[in-house]
Enzyme design. Sequence first.
Site, PDB file in Angstrom:
ATOM      1  CB  SER A   1     -28.883 -28.360  79.237  1.00 19.97           C
ATOM      2  OG  SER A   1     -28.729 -29.660  78.672  1.00 19.97           O
ATOM      3  CG  ASP A   2     -24.779 -31.859  78.296  1.00 18.45           C
ATOM      4  OD1 ASP A   2     -24.781 -30.891  77.535  1.00 18.45           O
ATOM      5  OD2 ASP A   2     -24.606 -33.037  77.894  1.00 18.45           O
ATOM      6  CB  CYS A   3     -21.796 -27.544  77.636  1.00 18.32           C
ATOM      7  SG  CYS A   3     -21.624 -28.801  76.368  1.00 18.32           S
TER       8      CYS A   3
END
Length: 703
Positions: free
Chosen positions: A432-434
């Site tokens: 998600s954060d990548c």
Amino acid sequence: MSWTLDVDRGRQTWRYTEDKDHKPTDVDVHLLNLKAPGTTCPKGCNMTPAKSPQEAITKAFQYFSAVQTEDGHWAGDYGGPMFLLPGLVITCYVTGYSLPEAHCREIIRYMLNRQNPKDGGWGLHIEAHSDIFGTALQYVSLRILGLPAAHPGVTRARDFLRANGGAVGIPSWGKFWLAVLNVYSWDGLNPIPIEFWLVPYAFPICPGRWWCHCRMVYLPMSYLYARRTTAAETPLIRELRQELYVTDYSTINWPAQKNSINKLDMYAPHSTLLKGINAALGVYEGVHSKWLRDKAIDFTFDHIRYEDEQTKYIDIGPVNKTLNMLCVWDREGQSPNFFKHADRLQDYLWLANDGMKMQGYNGSQLWDTAFTIQAFVETGIAGQFPDTMRLANHYLDISQVPDNSPNMNHYFRHISKGAWPFSTVDHGWPISDCTAEGVKAALSLRSLPFHIAPISIDRVAEGINVILSLQNKDGGWASYENKRGPNWLEKFNPSEVFQNIMIDYSYVECSAACIQAMCAFRSQAPNHPRIKEVNGSIERGVRFIKSIQRDNGSWLGSWGICFTYGTWFGVEGLVAAGEPLTSPHIVKACKFLLSKQRDDGGWGESFMSNVTKEYVHNDQSQIVNTGWALLTLMAAKYPQREPIERGIKFLISRQYPNGDFPQESIIGVFNFNCMISYSNYKNIFPLWALARYCNIYLQKANL
């Protein structure tokens, strides 16, 4: 202390090297501002310290752009955990695969360099206290690699083990590796029930509902446990059996060791529920159905093969990488697929000044590159480095995952088309954060004043689709997948040394990054058909971030150290979503950070904050913590300039004359108890903070 010349792909840079246990002092900082005697500056290198934020930015940009790789990413050391290399060494020994001699020498050098000088042991990671897990695994690795029992480093490690009861109390992952090596009995392990993999997904205990790293480790572990895959007995194994324990190997009561965990290692004790289940499973092991077990063995190997093929034999992480390689050998011997595994061991190995280590992933390439792009763009001078930015855009372009994995539901996989991974497109697991940082980086590159062939809005929207699909019911975002199981599954955690491994939880870092990405997307594509959906997602995400803020104004970081890191994300997410700067959530966060600023103007937080979940000061200020704190205060438009300027002065004072920054304490973490290195952070976040300072204060700083 010494200056050394690093040569990487034809680029030459001067780098200062410290002894591994050296703590920089004020005198050292002064020395770093002087060119080393007898050296010659590389062409164009200004070996005088920066005198202003603008000059510090230029130096930092020049240095970091000079070490960019040919495909556009920034390579870095992502080592730190000490239990990774032993898995590789043991797997190679059991399967008969020979590492190159030069690799063996450098691995030995790394292990000896990281041996704790006070007691001769090793810990869970490079800055941890010595324990049985770290020491026993390094011990057998050094012996496999050829060091004799009488070697001083081996002798000191053996003395540590015996002074602390020997290897019988090693945690469960250590018991497993020693059993594979044939120096621990399988009877000394709690069961690793392979039949669980046949449980339908509708049931909460189905492994498909576990956090992906957990299930992808216990998948091959359960296969190898069911098969009792064990090294052939050799003279070395017979010697190790006598060296690792305080009593004769043949007299050890192995079943009594199942729940024997040394106090040096225990972090996450077994729940009462798990103890009862282990006891029941122990009975089951004596009466299990051969038909059912064989069916489970075939099922799990099919999933192992799928993981190998979808990641081009890299696998999700270093533990399941070596375990999967061992499974393939057990099933097929030294087959073509076995050598596909062997060929990609290189992806995990990193050679540094302290030796060769196994990284916690196949690198952090995309993650570091996405942050670097955003920092570079915010400097305002990226236009002076068009080749650097085009290369960075190229890496972003080639790293986006092009397609979903086939037959996703059967193999418990989430959609991945349009996502960005942590490392490389070959690895391919969506995060998600990548994905969020990839979206942010792609959109930020569109602002540059020269042609760069940016990633299209349609492809960015594919990343947004992944982000939207990953939002949990609580409004937050987990790491790789949605939260699939109930919280009580954590009571099944068998690891002893890690917390929060059973399911994928919502995190402030992942949630804030996703919010920022969607806010950036709606600002550049306000008429996109999914903007209404994006707006609703942002609102739910903001509520989640507010709900998990601590009373003191901080957020607990789970992927970096620690409250400084979590608070940076929390504030950036709220500000991006339009939260008023007078909001009590933002005001309290700034107050918390300012209460931790030190006399030298910096911030320094210890990894023990993650372990204890309460703020613990480091021995000295850290440039990365300082960068995060300053970025937070400036994102919040904190009205008082003085504490920010003090932090900026600290960063400039720590910069080397060539634009590099020193490597300080370990700065990353996973599962609260194991720390991991992000060596590029020292070049990214001080630069980013300096850039934001100049932007806010119109480059009128007078330091």
